[in-house]
Design a protein around this motif. Structure first.
Motif, PDB file in Angstrom:
ATOM      1  N   ALA A   1       0.727  -1.304   0.005  1.00  0.00           N
ATOM      2  CA  ALA A   1       0.049   0.034   0.339  1.00  0.00           C
ATOM      3  C   ALA A   1       0.436   1.522  -0.361  1.00  0.00           C
ATOM      4  O   ALA A   1       0.592   1.881  -0.380  1.00  0.00           O
ATOM      5  N   ILE A   2       1.988   1.318   0.702  1.00  0.00           N
ATOM      6  CA  ILE A   2       2.526   2.170   1.095  1.00  0.00           C
ATOM      7  C   ILE A   2       3.787   2.869  -0.548  1.00  0.00           C
ATOM      8  O   ILE A   2       3.138   3.417  -0.771  1.00  0.00           O
ATOM      9  N   GLU A   3       4.387   1.475  -0.611  1.00  0.00           N
ATOM     10  CA  GLU A   3       4.851   1.782  -2.288  1.00  0.00           C
ATOM     11  C   GLU A   3       3.863   2.167  -3.309  1.00  0.00           C
ATOM     12  O   GLU A   3       3.736   3.006  -4.000  1.00  0.00           O
ATOM     13  N   THR A   4       2.710   1.628  -3.472  1.00  0.00           N
ATOM     14  CA  THR A   4       1.498   2.404  -4.175  1.00  0.00           C
ATOM     15  C   THR A   4       1.474   3.336  -4.507  1.00  0.00           C
ATOM     16  O   THR A   4       0.139   3.975  -5.512  1.00  0.00           O
ATOM     17  N   PHE A   5       0.710   4.272  -3.014  1.00  0.00           N
ATOM     18  CA  PHE A   5       0.053   5.430  -3.024  1.00  0.00           C
ATOM     19  C   PHE A   5       1.853   6.474  -3.307  1.00  0.00           C
ATOM     20  O   PHE A   5       1.216   7.469  -3.705  1.00  0.00           O
ATOM     21  N   GLY A   6       2.791   5.558  -2.896  1.00  0.00           N
ATOM     22  CA  GLY A   6       4.130   6.765  -3.813  1.00  0.00           C
ATOM     23  C   GLY A   6       3.876   6.497  -5.035  1.00  0.00           C
ATOM     24  O   GLY A   6       4.812   7.536  -5.873  1.00  0.00           O
ATOM     25  N   GLU A   7       3.319   5.693  -5.256  1.00  0.00           N
ATOM     26  CA  GLU A   7       3.408   5.945  -7.617  1.00  0.00           C
ATOM     27  C   GLU A   7       2.279   6.362  -7.763  1.00  0.00           C
ATOM     28  O   GLU A   7       1.426   6.398  -8.683  1.00  0.00           O
ATOM     29  N   GLY A   8       1.223   7.271  -6.820  1.00  0.00           N
ATOM     30  CA  GLY A   8       0.186   7.765  -6.620  1.00  0.00           C
ATOM     31  C   GLY A   8      -1.299   6.322  -7.445  1.00  0.00           C
ATOM     32  O   GLY A   8      -1.996   7.179  -8.045  1.00  0.00           O
ATOM     33  N   LYS A   9      -1.277   5.499  -7.099  1.00  0.00           N
ATOM     34  CA  LYS A   9      -2.312   4.436  -7.273  1.00  0.00           C
ATOM     35  C   LYS A   9      -2.456   3.845  -6.381  1.00  0.00           C
ATOM     36  O   LYS A   9      -3.507   2.984  -6.501  1.00  0.00           O
ATOM     37  N   ASP A  10      -2.758   4.194  -4.896  1.00  0.00           N
ATOM     38  CA  ASP A  10      -3.229   3.763  -3.662  1.00  0.00           C
ATOM     39  C   ASP A  10      -3.756   5.450  -3.943  1.00  0.00           C
ATOM     40  O   ASP A  10      -3.004   6.365  -3.429  1.00  0.00           O
ATOM     41  N   THR A  11      -5.190   5.247  -2.160  1.00  0.00           N
ATOM     42  CA  THR A  11      -5.537   5.856  -0.993  1.00  0.00           C
ATOM     43  C   THR A  11      -4.682   6.470  -0.072  1.00  0.00           C
ATOM     44  O   THR A  11      -3.974   5.390   0.382  1.00  0.00           O
ATOM     45  N   LYS A  12      -4.933   7.191   0.724  1.00  0.00           N
ATOM     46  CA  LYS A  12      -4.113   7.790   2.025  1.00  0.00           C
ATOM     47  C   LYS A  12      -4.942   6.983   2.796  1.00  0.00           C
ATOM     48  O   LYS A  12      -4.390   6.145   4.299  1.00  0.00           O
ATOM     49  N   ASP A  13      -6.225   6.683   2.628  1.00  0.00           N
ATOM     50  CA  ASP A  13      -7.504   6.014   3.361  1.00  0.00           C
ATOM     51  C   ASP A  13      -6.579   4.535   3.404  1.00  0.00           C
ATOM     52  O   ASP A  13      -6.338   3.812   4.953  1.00  0.00           O
ATOM     53  N   HIS A  14      -6.725   3.737   2.531  1.00  0.00           N
ATOM     54  CA  HIS A  14      -5.850   2.150   2.549  1.00  0.00           C
ATOM     55  C   HIS A  14      -5.058   2.306   3.076  1.00  0.00           C
ATOM     56  O   HIS A  14      -4.295   1.414   3.589  1.00  0.00           O
ATOM     57  N   VAL A  15      -3.281   3.459   2.934  1.00  0.00           N
ATOM     58  CA  VAL A  15      -2.428   2.827   3.711  1.00  0.00           C
ATOM     59  C   VAL A  15      -2.516   3.283   5.054  1.00  0.00           C
ATOM     60  O   VAL A  15      -2.503   2.148   6.331  1.00  0.00           O
ATOM     61  N   CYS A  16      -3.656   3.909   5.748  1.00  0.00           N
ATOM     62  CA  CYS A  16      -3.875   4.098   6.953  1.00  0.00           C
ATOM     63  C   CYS A  16      -4.461   3.112   7.626  1.00  0.00           C
ATOM     64  O   CYS A  16      -4.503   2.143   8.910  1.00  0.00           O
ATOM     65  N   GLU A  17      -5.845   2.133   6.741  1.00  0.00           N
ATOM     66  CA  GLU A  17      -6.857   1.263   6.842  1.00  0.00           C
ATOM     67  C   GLU A  17      -5.663   0.525   6.966  1.00  0.00           C
ATOM     68  O   GLU A  17      -5.242  -1.276   8.710  1.00  0.00           O
TER      69      GLU A  17
END
Ligand SMILES: [Mg+2]
Length: 85
Positions: free
Chosen positions: A30-46
């Protein structure tokens, strides 16, 4: 008994260690995909919440006192690293 200890008793140590590894992998992804702009902050928090829950179970399984001792040491080290002295 805490919900963490209850979960270990209910599912078993081996199962919960496996679950911890699974949740850690999910957070990494999730952190990696968020870093690539492909995931949400909410999912990282989950996923952070999942890992926190599993870490509290790992702490019980591997030893509360030893984990707490290491945590104190690590916090002291971090304080030294961020201090100006
Ligand atoms: Mg998860």
């Amino acid at each position: 008994m805490s919900i963490y200890a209850e979960a270990i008793n209910f599912f078993g140590v081996a199962h919960q260690v496996g679950k911890a590894l699974e949740e850690i992998a999910e957070l990494k992804e999730a952190i990696e995909t968020f870093g690539e702009g492909k995931d949400t902050k909410d999912h990282v928090c989950e996923e952070i919440a999942d890992v926190k829950i599993m870490c509290l179970q790992l702490r019980i399984m591997f030893g509360n006192d030893i984990v707490d001792e290491w945590k104190l040491k690590k916090i002291e080290r971090l304080k030294r690293l961020v201090s100006d002295e």
